[in-house]
Design a protein around this motif. Structure first.
Motif, PDB file in Angstrom:
ATOM      1  N   ILE A   1       0.834  -1.209   0.000  1.00 53.64           N
ATOM      2  CA  ILE A   1       0.000   0.000   0.000  1.00 53.64           C
ATOM      3  C   ILE A   1       0.864   1.253   0.000  1.00 53.64           C
ATOM      4  CG2 ILE A   1      -1.565   1.374   1.440  1.00 53.64           C
ATOM      5  CD1 ILE A   1      -2.885  -1.291   2.274  1.00 53.64           C
ATOM      6  N   VAL A   2       1.861   1.281   0.875  1.00 52.46           N
ATOM      7  CA  VAL A   2       2.713   2.463   0.979  1.00 52.46           C
ATOM      8  C   VAL A   2       3.561   2.636  -0.280  1.00 52.46           C
ATOM      9  CG1 VAL A   2       4.639   3.511   2.230  1.00 52.46           C
ATOM     10  CG2 VAL A   2       2.743   2.469   3.499  1.00 52.46           C
ATOM     11  N   VAL A   3       4.146   1.561  -0.760  1.00 55.39           N
ATOM     12  CA  VAL A   3       4.964   1.651  -1.970  1.00 55.39           C
ATOM     13  C   VAL A   3       4.108   2.129  -3.154  1.00 55.39           C
ATOM     14  CG1 VAL A   3       6.205   0.299  -3.712  1.00 55.39           C
ATOM     15  CG2 VAL A   3       6.747   0.014  -1.287  1.00 55.39           C
ATOM     16  N   ALA A   4       2.925   1.594  -3.303  1.00 57.78           N
ATOM     17  CA  ALA A   4       2.054   2.015  -4.409  1.00 57.78           C
ATOM     18  C   ALA A   4       1.676   3.485  -4.272  1.00 57.78           C
ATOM     19  CB  ALA A   4       0.797   1.145  -4.452  1.00 57.78           C
ATOM     20  N   GLY A   5       1.448   3.938  -3.044  1.00 52.00           N
ATOM     21  CA  GLY A   5       1.135   5.353  -2.828  1.00 52.00           C
ATOM     22  C   GLY A   5       2.302   6.254  -3.186  1.00 52.00           C
TER      23      GLY A   5
ATOM     24  N   GLU B   1       3.619  -2.574 -12.790  1.00 56.13           N
ATOM     25  CA  GLU B   1       2.686  -3.705 -12.715  1.00 56.13           C
ATOM     26  C   GLU B   1       2.240  -3.894 -11.267  1.00 56.13           C
ATOM     27  OE1 GLU B   1       4.384  -7.207 -14.425  1.00 56.13           O
ATOM     28  OE2 GLU B   1       4.634  -6.293 -16.405  1.00 56.13           O
ATOM     29  N   HIS B   2       3.181  -3.742 -10.349  1.00 56.78           N
ATOM     30  CA  HIS B   2       2.847  -3.834  -8.926  1.00 56.78           C
ATOM     31  C   HIS B   2       1.875  -2.722  -8.546  1.00 56.78           C
ATOM     32  CE1 HIS B   2       3.599  -2.768  -4.638  1.00 56.78           C
ATOM     33  NE2 HIS B   2       3.509  -4.070  -4.478  1.00 56.78           N
ATOM     34  N   TYR B   3       2.140  -1.516  -9.009  1.00 52.38           N
ATOM     35  CA  TYR B   3       1.230  -0.408  -8.721  1.00 52.38           C
ATOM     36  C   TYR B   3      -0.180  -0.723  -9.214  1.00 52.38           C
ATOM     37  CZ  TYR B   3      -1.338   3.887  -9.298  1.00 52.38           C
ATOM     38  OH  TYR B   3      -2.336   4.819  -9.263  1.00 52.38           O
ATOM     39  N   GLU B   4      -0.297  -1.182 -10.443  1.00 53.47           N
ATOM     40  CA  GLU B   4      -1.610  -1.490 -11.013  1.00 53.47           C
ATOM     41  C   GLU B   4      -2.305  -2.593 -10.222  1.00 53.47           C
ATOM     42  OE1 GLU B   4      -3.134   0.101 -13.268  1.00 53.47           O
ATOM     43  OE2 GLU B   4      -1.599   1.267 -14.308  1.00 53.47           O
ATOM     44  N   ARG B   5      -1.533  -3.557  -9.781  1.00 51.31           N
ATOM     45  CA  ARG B   5      -2.100  -4.687  -9.026  1.00 51.31           C
ATOM     46  C   ARG B   5      -2.665  -4.218  -7.690  1.00 51.31           C
ATOM     47  NH1 ARG B   5       2.300  -7.560  -9.103  1.00 51.31           N
ATOM     48  NH2 ARG B   5       1.819  -8.339 -11.178  1.00 51.31           N
TER      49      ARG B   5
ATOM     50  N   ALA C   1      -3.210  -0.799  -6.637  1.00 52.78           N
ATOM     51  CA  ALA C   1      -4.181   0.292  -6.774  1.00 52.78           C
ATOM     52  C   ALA C   1      -5.463  -0.161  -7.453  1.00 52.78           C
ATOM     53  CB  ALA C   1      -3.562   1.448  -7.547  1.00 52.78           C
ATOM     54  N   GLY C   2      -5.392  -1.262  -8.192  1.00 60.26           N
ATOM     55  CA  GLY C   2      -6.573  -1.775  -8.875  1.00 60.26           C
ATOM     56  C   GLY C   2      -7.379  -2.762  -8.058  1.00 60.26           C
ATOM     57  N   ASP C   3      -6.923  -3.079  -6.852  1.00 61.61           N
ATOM     58  CA  ASP C   3      -7.673  -3.999  -6.001  1.00 61.61           C
ATOM     59  C   ASP C   3      -9.058  -3.405  -5.723  1.00 61.61           C
ATOM     60  OD1 ASP C   3      -8.653  -4.994  -3.245  1.00 61.61           O
ATOM     61  OD2 ASP C   3      -7.007  -6.368  -3.674  1.00 61.61           O
ATOM     62  N   PRO C   4     -10.125  -4.157  -5.958  1.00 60.25           N
ATOM     63  CA  PRO C   4     -11.482  -3.616  -5.801  1.00 60.25           C
ATOM     64  C   PRO C   4     -11.766  -3.011  -4.429  1.00 60.25           C
ATOM     65  CG  PRO C   4     -11.548  -5.753  -6.892  1.00 60.25           C
ATOM     66  CD  PRO C   4     -10.133  -5.561  -6.418  1.00 60.25           C
ATOM     67  N   ARG C   5     -11.077  -3.489  -3.404  1.00 63.52           N
ATOM     68  CA  ARG C   5     -11.324  -2.988  -2.057  1.00 63.52           C
ATOM     69  C   ARG C   5     -10.807  -1.570  -1.852  1.00 63.52           C
ATOM     70  NH1 ARG C   5      -8.350  -7.775   1.025  1.00 63.52           N
ATOM     71  NH2 ARG C   5      -6.958  -7.364  -0.756  1.00 63.52           N
TER      72      ARG C   5
ATOM     73  N   PHE D   1      -7.463   5.006  -4.019  1.00 63.89           N
ATOM     74  CA  PHE D   1      -6.300   5.446  -4.799  1.00 63.89           C
ATOM     75  C   PHE D   1      -6.697   6.518  -5.808  1.00 63.89           C
ATOM     76  CE2 PHE D   1      -3.688   1.957  -3.243  1.00 63.89           C
ATOM     77  CZ  PHE D   1      -2.423   2.512  -3.303  1.00 63.89           C
ATOM     78  N   GLY D   2      -7.866   6.371  -6.396  1.00 65.40           N
ATOM     79  CA  GLY D   2      -8.358   7.374  -7.321  1.00 65.40           C
ATOM     80  C   GLY D   2      -7.650   7.350  -8.667  1.00 65.40           C
ATOM     81  N   ALA D   3      -7.862   8.404  -9.442  1.00 66.22           N
ATOM     82  CA  ALA D   3      -7.287   8.498 -10.784  1.00 66.22           C
ATOM     83  C   ALA D   3      -5.764   8.586 -10.727  1.00 66.22           C
ATOM     84  CB  ALA D   3      -7.850   9.715 -11.506  1.00 66.22           C
ATOM     85  N   LYS D   4      -5.136   8.078 -11.766  1.00 64.54           N
ATOM     86  CA  LYS D   4      -3.668   8.098 -11.809  1.00 64.54           C
ATOM     87  C   LYS D   4      -3.128   9.527 -11.892  1.00 64.54           C
ATOM     88  CE  LYS D   4      -3.261   3.726 -14.329  1.00 64.54           C
ATOM     89  NZ  LYS D   4      -2.817   3.117 -15.607  1.00 64.54           N
TER      90      LYS D   4
END
Length: 224
Positions: free
Chosen positions: A166-170, A193-197, A199-203, A208-211
């Motif tokens: 979560i933190v890395v993707a943020g 790819e990790h970010y998409e995985r 940030a794209g989690d339905p929960r 995360f919102g728009a890129k």
């Protein structure tokens, strides 16, 4: 479900997203309070409770108070050990902490510094091309390490999302809005790819919102 406490922050803010994401995956509720920066955090009531007067800040139902996004998110995660947000062992938890500190200090710190440098938030509104180049190179070194670390992994610590992810993707979302244009992002396919995985989690997708990624890194205006 009753909220575990109140949160003061901006839902667009990277650190606030850490907390809201952790709560969502943990199945917990935090009450995000109305907040106007420069007004709410200067009120006598807020300063009395949180003398540092910055966000995000948290107050539990029992009166326990915390500041700093990663710390609050970790506390939230610890309330739901079954969520796996801190991994499944003491060693996992240590690795989660490792990646959180790495992301904050070895990637995001450089994003912020470059943004401040380019936008003239440094003393005397000075800009240094050499400093900009040096900081960019340091961030590149960190991103290469992260890219290599994700080479054979979907997530950083376990086989599911942890607070580290979560933190890395943020942090990566923030970097891709400032220092990582399209050409730079192409250098780190595993990272994105990790970010998409994550940030794209339905929960947590809506949190995360728009890129809002930039096409080219921020740069000083040519006439400056």
């Amino acid at each position: 479900m009753a909220p575990i406490g109140s949160l003061w922050g901006d839902a667009r803010q990277r650190q606030t997203k850490y907390i809201l994401n952790a709560a969502a995956i943990a199945g917990l509720e935090v009450a995000l309070q109305p907040f106007e920066f420069g007004v709410s955090n200067k009120s006598p009531e807020f300063v009395k409770k949180f003398p540092f007067a910055k966000i995000p800040t948290f107050e539990g139902e029992d009166g326990f108070t915390l500041l700093e996004g990663a710390s609050i998110a970790r506390y939230v995660a610890s309330l739901a050990p079954e969520s796996g947000l801190l991994g499944n062992s003491i060693k996992d938890a240590a690795l989660v902490d490792q990646w959180i500190h790495f992301a904050e200090h070895e990637i995001n710190a450089f994003t912020d510094y470059i943004w401040q440098l380019v936008e003239r938030f440094v003393p005397e509104k000075a800009y240094s091309e050499n400093i900009h180049k040096t900081i960019t190179e340091r961030q590149e070194r960190s991103l290469k390490f992260l890219e290599q670390s994700l080479n054979l992994r979907k997530f950083l610590v376990t086989d599911e999302i942890t607070l580290a992810d979560i933190v890395v993707a943020g942090v990566i979302q923030r970097a891709a809005r400032v220092t990582l244009g399209a050409a730079e992002r192409a250098l780190y396919p595993n990272v994105f790819e990790h970010y998409e995985r994550v940030a794209g989690d339905p929960r947590i997708k809506d949190i995360f919102g728009a890129k809002d990624f930039v096409e080219v890194p921020v740069a000083p205006k040519k006439d400056e």
